[in-house]
Design a protein around this motif. Structure first.
Motif, short mmCIF file in Angstrom:
data_model
loop_
_atom_site.label_atom_id
_atom_site.label_comp_id
_atom_site.label_asym_id
_atom_site.label_seq_id
_atom_site.Cartn_x
_atom_site.Cartn_y
_atom_site.Cartn_z
N ASP A 1 0.51 -1.31 0.10
CA ASP A 1 0.25 0.14 -0.30
C ASP A 1 0.27 1.13 -0.22
O ASP A 1 0.42 2.26 -0.47
CB ASP A 1 -0.68 0.06 1.46
CG ASP A 1 -2.13 -1.21 0.96
OD1 ASP A 1 -1.95 -1.58 -0.02
OD2 ASP A 1 -2.51 -1.31 2.14
N GLU B 1 -5.03 10.26 -1.72
CA GLU B 1 -5.53 11.16 0.36
C GLU B 1 -5.90 10.20 0.43
O GLU B 1 -6.23 9.80 0.93
CB GLU B 1 -5.77 12.07 -0.48
CG GLU B 1 -6.49 13.23 0.79
CD GLU B 1 -7.15 14.31 0.63
OE1 GLU B 1 -7.21 15.26 1.36
OE2 GLU B 1 -7.91 14.52 -0.80
N ARG B 2 -7.08 9.38 -0.13
CA ARG B 2 -7.86 8.26 0.32
C ARG B 2 -6.87 6.82 0.86
O ARG B 2 -7.61 6.49 1.33
CB ARG B 2 -9.11 7.67 -1.50
CG ARG B 2 -10.00 9.03 -0.66
CD ARG B 2 -11.49 8.38 -2.00
NE ARG B 2 -10.54 8.03 -3.17
CZ ARG B 2 -10.58 8.18 -4.10
NH1 ARG B 2 -11.42 9.45 -4.84
NH2 ARG B 2 -10.50 7.68 -5.65
N LEU B 3 -6.35 6.53 0.31
CA LEU B 3 -5.20 5.36 0.40
C LEU B 3 -4.45 5.86 1.51
O LEU B 3 -4.46 4.97 2.39
CB LEU B 3 -4.34 5.09 -0.70
CG LEU B 3 -3.48 4.23 -0.10
CD1 LEU B 3 -3.59 2.77 0.55
CD2 LEU B 3 -2.62 3.53 -1.34
N THR C 1 -6.31 5.27 9.18
CA THR C 1 -7.07 4.45 10.11
C THR C 1 -7.03 3.48 10.80
O THR C 1 -7.17 2.72 11.43
CB THR C 1 -8.12 5.17 9.10
OG1 THR C 1 -8.71 5.77 8.69
CG2 THR C 1 -9.70 4.23 10.06
N ASP D 1 -5.90 12.66 -5.84
CA ASP D 1 -7.18 12.31 -5.40
C ASP D 1 -7.32 10.94 -4.38
O ASP D 1 -7.38 10.23 -3.10
CB ASP D 1 -8.87 12.36 -5.87
CG ASP D 1 -8.57 14.19 -5.71
OD1 ASP D 1 -8.57 14.62 -5.69
OD2 ASP D 1 -9.75 13.69 -6.82
N THR D 2 -6.49 9.91 -5.65
CA THR D 2 -6.56 8.14 -4.94
C THR D 2 -5.49 8.01 -3.68
O THR D 2 -5.95 6.80 -2.59
CB THR D 2 -6.35 7.14 -6.43
OG1 THR D 2 -7.14 7.72 -6.94
CG2 THR D 2 -6.18 6.33 -5.83
N ASP E 1 -5.60 7.85 3.63
CA ASP E 1 -6.51 7.81 5.53
C ASP E 1 -7.05 6.59 5.35
O ASP E 1 -7.13 6.27 6.84
CB ASP E 1 -7.84 8.69 5.07
CG ASP E 1 -7.76 10.36 4.39
OD1 ASP E 1 -6.72 10.71 5.04
OD2 ASP E 1 -8.64 11.06 3.76
N LEU E 2 -7.35 5.71 4.63
CA LEU E 2 -7.09 4.21 5.27
C LEU E 2 -6.06 3.64 5.83
O LEU E 2 -6.41 3.41 7.02
CB LEU E 2 -7.37 3.13 3.61
CG LEU E 2 -7.34 2.38 3.94
CD1 LEU E 2 -9.07 1.72 4.24
CD2 LEU E 2 -7.87 1.54 2.40
N GLU F 1 -7.09 13.31 -10.08
CA GLU F 1 -7.63 11.77 -9.55
C GLU F 1 -5.79 11.33 -8.42
O GLU F 1 -6.04 10.54 -8.09
CB GLU F 1 -7.06 10.62 -11.14
CG GLU F 1 -8.09 9.67 -11.27
CD GLU F 1 -8.13 8.77 -12.33
OE1 GLU F 1 -6.95 8.75 -13.26
OE2 GLU F 1 -9.18 9.59 -13.47
N LEU G 1 0.90 4.19 -2.55
CA LEU G 1 1.14 5.59 -2.62
C LEU G 1 1.79 6.24 -3.27
O LEU G 1 2.33 7.09 -3.33
CB LEU G 1 0.94 5.54 -1.04
CG LEU G 1 0.64 7.02 -0.08
CD1 LEU G 1 -0.23 7.87 -1.12
CD2 LEU G 1 0.40 6.83 0.79
#
Length: 70
Positions: free
Chosen positions: A7, A43-45, A51, A40-41, A47-48, A37, A11
């Motif tokens: 991951d 940033e989501r990764l 978390t 954005d991806t 965050d995941l 794009e 990233l």
């Protein structure tokens, strides 16, 4: 169980690709959209991963506290 190293590598690759796109002179057609794009991806990764990391740390801390009580 997710592989955190894979991951993190994904990233880093997304950020590197976005950097390459915005560093290209002249900017390639569709470059801004692709960079957006990718970011954005990414940033989501991120965050995941944050978390999942926080959850894992809380679980480990809870397990440690439980073992201290027993």
């Amino acid at each position: 169980m997710p592989n955190v190293n894979q991951d993190l590598e994904a990233l880093r690759n997304m950020v590197s690709q976005a950097h390459l796109i915005v560093s290209t002179e002249p900017l390639i057609a569709g470059g801004i959209e692709r960079a957006r794009e990718l970011l954005d991806t990414a940033e989501r990764l991120a965050d995941l991963l944050l978390t999942d990391s926080a959850g894992a740390n809380a679980y480990a801390g809870g397990a440690t506290q439980s073992s201290k009580r027993h």
